[in-house]
Design an enzyme around this catalytic site. Structure first.
Site, PDB file in Angstrom:
ATOM      1  N   ILE A 148       8.362  -6.659  -3.769  1.00 54.05           N
ATOM      2  CA  ILE A 148       8.167  -5.232  -3.995  1.00 54.05           C
ATOM      3  C   ILE A 148       8.059  -4.929  -5.497  1.00 54.05           C
ATOM      4  O   ILE A 148       9.011  -5.159  -6.257  1.00 54.05           O
ATOM      5  CB  ILE A 148       9.302  -4.403  -3.336  1.00 54.05           C
ATOM      6  CG1 ILE A 148       9.354  -4.735  -1.829  1.00 54.05           C
ATOM      7  CG2 ILE A 148       9.103  -2.898  -3.561  1.00 54.05           C
ATOM      8  CD1 ILE A 148       8.031  -4.636  -1.083  1.00 54.05           C
ATOM      9  N   GLU A 352      -2.444  -6.246  -1.795  1.00 53.33           N
ATOM     10  CA  GLU A 352      -3.240  -5.146  -1.202  1.00 53.33           C
ATOM     11  C   GLU A 352      -4.302  -5.656  -0.230  1.00 53.33           C
ATOM     12  O   GLU A 352      -5.344  -5.027  -0.069  1.00 53.33           O
ATOM     13  CB  GLU A 352      -3.916  -4.307  -2.295  1.00 53.33           C
ATOM     14  CG  GLU A 352      -2.979  -3.752  -3.346  1.00 53.33           C
ATOM     15  CD  GLU A 352      -1.934  -2.843  -2.751  1.00 53.33           C
ATOM     16  OE1 GLU A 352      -0.747  -3.204  -2.818  1.00 53.33           O
ATOM     17  OE2 GLU A 352      -2.285  -1.790  -2.213  1.00 53.33           O
TER      18      GLU A 352
END
Ligand SMILES: Cc1cc2nc3c(=O)[nH]c(=O)nc-3n(C[C@H](O)[C@H](O)[C@H](O)COP(=O)(O)OP(=O)(O)OC[C@H]3O[C@@H](n4cnc5c(N)ncnc54)[C@H](O)[C@@H]3O)c2cc1C
Length: 373
Positions: A148, A352
């Site tokens: 993260i 992504e």
């Protein structure tokens, strides 16, 4: 059809380039990469000078390109504190925007977007973190998130977790929700991850949620729609990742062109000329697809096929350009920013949506469209 950028964007390009060349000195690029530290003071300067303009999407795209062109790690650290804010912008109510979006846009808070889990990367439908609804409408969040960005420095995270059972194998993406979690709340803990290949100036962490109480006011949008919201977000963020990759490719081209200008023996070699021509052509192609995809997105009519094409092709172009420039410049390249840019470029093929996932998206959506034509 007009392919030129408006003069104010060309002007902004120059302003950002001047900022990056001034603030991203060689020793800073090396320091933050080697020590894997987040450059708080460079981000502060960028905010003070109004480098990031979230009110103008084209401005943001150009800015990302120019920051990454000079140094991807430092460039990402200026942009990343906003990561995931679009979820609040698109789904948040007035109170959520006031409490959680506005301070981020003012540079007072740092945020992140927590989707990936140890068992769910590309397979977002495999998310296992759980939001258990309580009688008062609040939730108890349990689970862990992996890789993260801003994990240990964020004030708040937008988290996607399962808020109901998996109805069936075909409907694994159902029953997920999106919530805003403040990292200071009891039960949130983080472990910074060291030694990642690239973008080392950015903070990457594991985030653990242990019986975290999330008030019902922190649900974003409607309960159960978290998967769709996340996919919608990736349709936005992939454009910016493509811009990051174009910036890196342009930066690699700058380095090899600079050497060619100074070194006649180097520039007279056919191999050098082919390399420069090939990299420049691919950058042009990547930029064209990205700007086309961006023009649809910025008019609120995203084309997911074009977006995936842009992310896929630009990310590969970033890797191609840095690798070819490294090969062409030899030891000179290995000792300059190129070594770091090569490592940074590779990350764009992973996050992504990996290149394979982008290709699958392009194939599936294209086939669907062709079959219905
Ligand atoms: C520096 C960094 C920062 C990140 N920041 C964030 C963040 O802020 N928030 C967040 O949620 N995540 C973040 N991520 C996670 C990132 O989005 C995931 O790494 C990515 O989605 C890939 O997941 P994975 O690493 O688990 O790989 P996997 O999904 O396990 O994939 C491994 C390989 O298998 C391939 N593969 C997987 N499925 C298929 C398939 N169906 N068909 C063909 N090939 C397939 C992939 O292409 C890849 O090559 C970050 C990652 C990195 C490296």
């Amino acid at each position: 059809m007009d392919f030129s950028l408006p003069p104010e964007l060309e002007e902004k390009r120059k302003v950002v380039r001047a900022f990056a060349l001034r603030e991203f000195a060689d020793e800073k690029k090396r320091y933050y990469d080697e020590h894997e530290k987040f450059p708080f003071e460079i981000r502060k300067k960028a905010m003070e000078e109004g480098i990031l303009n979230y009110g103008n999407y084209w401005d943001l795209l150009i800015t990302i390109e120019e920051l990454f062109r000079v140094d991807p790690g430092l460039g990402f650290s200026i942009f990343a504190p906003f990561f995931g804010n679009e979820n609040i912008l698109l789904l948040g109510n007035d109170e959520q925007k006031k409490k959680y979006l506005e301070p981020v846009l003012r540079g007072e808070r740092i945020m992140g977007f927590a989707v990936t889990e140890p068992v769910a990367g590309s397979d977002v439908a495999g998310i296992a973190s759980k939001l258990d609804k309580q009688p008062d409408g609040s939730y108890i969040l349990n689970g862990s998130k992996m890789f993260i960005t801003n994990g240990t420095i964020a004030d708040q995270l937008v988290v996607v977790a399962r808020s109901g059972p998996v109805p069936s194998e075909q409907k694994r993406h159902h029953n997920m929700s999106m919530v805003i979690v403040e990292t200071k709340w009891p039960g949130v803990s983080t472990n910074k991850l060291y030694g990642k290949m690239g973008m080392r100036a950015s903070d990457t962490a594991e985030v653990i949620f242990d019986n975290v109480k999330v008030p019902k006011e922190n649900l974003l949008g409607e309960e159960g729609k978290g998967f769709y919201y996340a996919m919608n977000f990736f349709n936005i963020s992939r454009i910016y990742v493509a811009a990051m990759a174009i910036g890196i490719a342009q930066g690699a081209l700058d380095i090899i062109v600079e050497k060619a200008k100074k070194d006649k023996a180097f520039s007279s070699m056919e191999g050098t000329q082919f390399t420069i021509a090939e990299i420049a052509t691919r950058i042009e192609a990547a930029r064209l697809i990205t700007y086309k995809a961006a023009s649809f997105l910025f008019q609120f009519n995203p084309d997911p096929v074009l977006t995936s094409m842009a992310k896929y092709y630009a990310a590969e172009t970033g890797t191609y350009a840095t690798e070819k420039a490294l090969l062409a410049t030899g030891m000179d390249g290995a000792l300059t920013s190129l070594e770091r840019m090569f490592r940074d470029a590779k990350i764009n093929e992973i996050w992504e949506g990996s290149s394979e996932i982008e290709e699958l998206t392009i194939y599936r959506m294209l086939m669907k469209k062709l079959e219905s034509d």
